[in-house]
Design a protein around this motif. Sequence first.
Motif, mmCIF file in Angstrom:
data_model
loop_
_atom_site.group_PDB
_atom_site.id
_atom_site.type_symbol
_atom_site.label_atom_id
_atom_site.label_comp_id
_atom_site.label_asym_id
_atom_site.label_seq_id
_atom_site.Cartn_x
_atom_site.Cartn_y
_atom_site.Cartn_z
ATOM 1 N N LEU A 9 -13.153 -6.269 6.898
ATOM 2 C CA LEU A 9 -12.253 -5.132 6.798
ATOM 3 C C LEU A 9 -12.872 -3.950 7.540
ATOM 4 O O LEU A 9 -14.083 -3.768 7.512
ATOM 5 C CB LEU A 9 -12.090 -4.771 5.306
ATOM 6 C CG LEU A 9 -11.258 -3.551 4.925
ATOM 7 C CD1 LEU A 9 -9.799 -3.794 5.229
ATOM 8 C CD2 LEU A 9 -11.458 -3.241 3.437
ATOM 9 N N ILE A 10 -12.020 -3.164 8.192
ATOM 10 C CA ILE A 10 -12.490 -1.976 8.915
ATOM 11 C C ILE A 10 -11.732 -0.756 8.407
ATOM 12 O O ILE A 10 -10.509 -0.790 8.226
ATOM 13 C CB ILE A 10 -12.295 -2.131 10.437
ATOM 14 C CG1 ILE A 10 -13.258 -3.198 10.981
ATOM 15 C CG2 ILE A 10 -12.507 -0.810 11.163
ATOM 16 C CD1 ILE A 10 -13.100 -3.485 12.447
ATOM 17 N N VAL A 11 -12.482 0.335 8.173
ATOM 18 C CA VAL A 11 -11.899 1.636 7.854
ATOM 19 C C VAL A 11 -12.329 2.585 8.960
ATOM 20 O O VAL A 11 -13.519 2.683 9.277
ATOM 21 C CB VAL A 11 -12.384 2.155 6.486
ATOM 22 C CG1 VAL A 11 -11.815 3.554 6.226
ATOM 23 C CG2 VAL A 11 -11.965 1.201 5.380
ATOM 24 N N THR A 12 -11.380 3.281 9.554
ATOM 25 C CA THR A 12 -11.699 4.134 10.699
ATOM 26 C C THR A 12 -10.886 5.414 10.616
ATOM 27 O O THR A 12 -9.768 5.420 10.092
ATOM 28 C CB THR A 12 -11.405 3.386 12.006
ATOM 29 O OG1 THR A 12 -11.760 4.204 13.122
ATOM 30 C CG2 THR A 12 -9.945 3.003 12.125
ATOM 31 N N GLY A 22 -12.439 1.375 16.465
ATOM 32 C CA GLY A 22 -12.322 0.540 15.272
ATOM 33 C C GLY A 22 -11.116 -0.388 15.314
ATOM 34 O O GLY A 22 -11.235 -1.591 15.017
ATOM 35 N N PRO A 23 -9.930 0.109 15.688
ATOM 36 C CA PRO A 23 -8.778 -0.779 15.789
ATOM 37 C C PRO A 23 -8.960 -1.882 16.835
ATOM 38 O O PRO A 23 -8.416 -2.986 16.688
ATOM 39 C CB PRO A 23 -7.640 0.171 16.195
ATOM 40 C CG PRO A 23 -8.065 1.499 15.653
ATOM 41 C CD PRO A 23 -9.558 1.531 15.813
ATOM 42 N N ASN A 66 -4.258 -7.204 21.668
ATOM 43 C CA ASN A 66 -2.974 -6.687 21.230
ATOM 44 C C ASN A 66 -3.177 -5.843 19.977
ATOM 45 O O ASN A 66 -3.582 -6.372 18.938
ATOM 46 C CB ASN A 66 -2.004 -7.833 20.915
ATOM 47 C CG ASN A 66 -1.643 -8.624 22.153
ATOM 48 O OD1 ASN A 66 -1.333 -8.047 23.190
ATOM 49 N ND2 ASN A 66 -1.681 -9.939 22.044
ATOM 50 N N PRO A 67 -2.934 -4.534 20.069
ATOM 51 C CA PRO A 67 -3.173 -3.688 18.901
ATOM 52 C C PRO A 67 -2.202 -4.005 17.774
ATOM 53 O O PRO A 67 -1.055 -4.403 18.010
ATOM 54 C CB PRO A 67 -2.944 -2.276 19.443
ATOM 55 C CG PRO A 67 -2.018 -2.462 20.609
ATOM 56 C CD PRO A 67 -2.391 -3.784 21.213
ATOM 57 N N VAL A 68 -2.667 -3.836 16.547
ATOM 58 C CA VAL A 68 -1.820 -4.005 15.371
ATOM 59 C C VAL A 68 -1.897 -2.732 14.537
ATOM 60 O O VAL A 68 -2.850 -1.960 14.629
ATOM 61 C CB VAL A 68 -2.261 -5.223 14.523
ATOM 62 C CG1 VAL A 68 -2.118 -6.507 15.327
ATOM 63 C CG2 VAL A 68 -3.697 -5.063 14.040
ATOM 64 N N GLU A 69 -0.868 -2.510 13.725
ATOM 65 C CA GLU A 69 -0.825 -1.322 12.878
ATOM 66 C C GLU A 69 -1.873 -1.433 11.762
ATOM 67 O O GLU A 69 -2.206 -2.526 11.306
ATOM 68 C CB GLU A 69 0.563 -1.179 12.239
ATOM 69 C CG GLU A 69 1.671 -0.885 13.230
ATOM 70 C CD GLU A 69 1.757 0.593 13.578
ATOM 71 O OE1 GLU A 69 0.759 1.323 13.372
ATOM 72 O OE2 GLU A 69 2.821 1.012 14.051
ATOM 73 N N PRO A 70 -2.376 -0.289 11.290
ATOM 74 C CA PRO A 70 -3.251 -0.341 10.119
ATOM 75 C C PRO A 70 -2.471 -0.790 8.892
ATOM 76 O O PRO A 70 -1.249 -0.660 8.826
ATOM 77 C CB PRO A 70 -3.729 1.105 9.979
ATOM 78 C CG PRO A 70 -2.663 1.919 10.621
ATOM 79 C CD PRO A 70 -2.147 1.090 11.765
ATOM 80 N N ARG A 71 -3.191 -1.325 7.911
ATOM 81 C CA ARG A 71 -2.550 -1.722 6.664
ATOM 82 C C ARG A 71 -2.121 -0.508 5.854
ATOM 83 O O ARG A 71 -1.169 -0.586 5.077
ATOM 84 C CB ARG A 71 -3.512 -2.579 5.832
ATOM 85 C CG ARG A 71 -3.828 -3.940 6.451
ATOM 86 C CD ARG A 71 -2.654 -4.896 6.312
ATOM 87 N NE ARG A 71 -2.961 -6.177 6.915
ATOM 88 C CZ ARG A 71 -3.525 -7.192 6.242
ATOM 89 N NH1 ARG A 71 -3.875 -7.035 4.971
ATOM 90 N NH2 ARG A 71 -3.751 -8.333 6.845
#
Length: 360
Positions: free
Chosen positions: A90-93, A100-101, A141-146
Amino acid sequence: MRAAVEAGHAVALATSAGVQDAVGPELASEVEFLAAGAMPMEFSEDAARRTGADPFHPGPELIGEIFGGSRVDLGGADTISLGREWAPDLIVTETFDAIGPMVAADLGIPWHQVGIGPATPAVITEIERAAASRYRNAGLNPVEPRSYIDPCPPQMQDPEWSSRVPVLPLRTQAHRRPHDMAFELPAFADPAKPTVLVTLGTIFSDPDVLDTTVGAMAGHEVNVIATVGSSLRNPAAGDDGSRPSRRPDGVEVHYVPFVPLGQLLDRADLVVGAGGSGTVLGALAHGFPMVLWPQGADQPINAARAAAAGAAITVDSGDEIFLALRRVLGEDTFRDRAQAVAAENDARPSPADVVKEITQ
């Protein structure tokens, strides 16, 4: 990070090697430091060279190039390599970070974005725009944060803002170290006077602006604690290199080097500052009213939101500070509004609550 460690999780911080000495005292011993990327001045100057803009007074487009362009160019690949080696789940940025993304996309893991103040959608759009070509070049491919973890009490948030992803409220708090070192400050001769904390933060600590701000205390029945930031020498030791710092007649002033904000606020009653997000949110967490003279970056946004919440007066020049301070000292409304924000903040989820939510 402290809450995650206390919950039993393995935690690492990935950031520029040059800040390790500065952040070391802030980290729990269990947090691993992963050094990668350039220092802020380096990637800011790189973006300024490419665009011809002023890095100390950036608009949204330059901020996008700083954080979504140059910072990624000078640190993205190294951080991705460290991410593969450390293998997080898991990443928090924070909101201005585009690296981070990228690591999350490379590893195929979820990530969460945490705000540092009022939302700045125009700025985030520019960061994403600048980072998009870097994603393509890396084959990602970027994805949205949760989720968007929001430390901003609702009175401080732009009412027109809406998040594309679920929002997790977070209780904001003034900066403290895990074990604050003793902060020695001489006692004021008249401790019954209100104590004003004058702080321009760590970046915009121009000595002339500081002198003007402290000078505006003249004629008020106050004591003053003034910070010199990280870009000045300590005038309390007589080593500012040019002239003695301002000490208005009839006002006792104690100048201090960098001290965690929470410790300074423990000694204060109200704040006069530039409007950095840490200062504004920290002061509001204590229920303190403010007079704010923005100098750059996101400070005008923070100051405007604090004023809209009724907890601050925003000024455009040092000449306006005297009358603004008189109003804040004399009218209970500003403190009442600030204390209402503090009460709302106290009811928000703690860092431990948020860590539990995102790890589930």
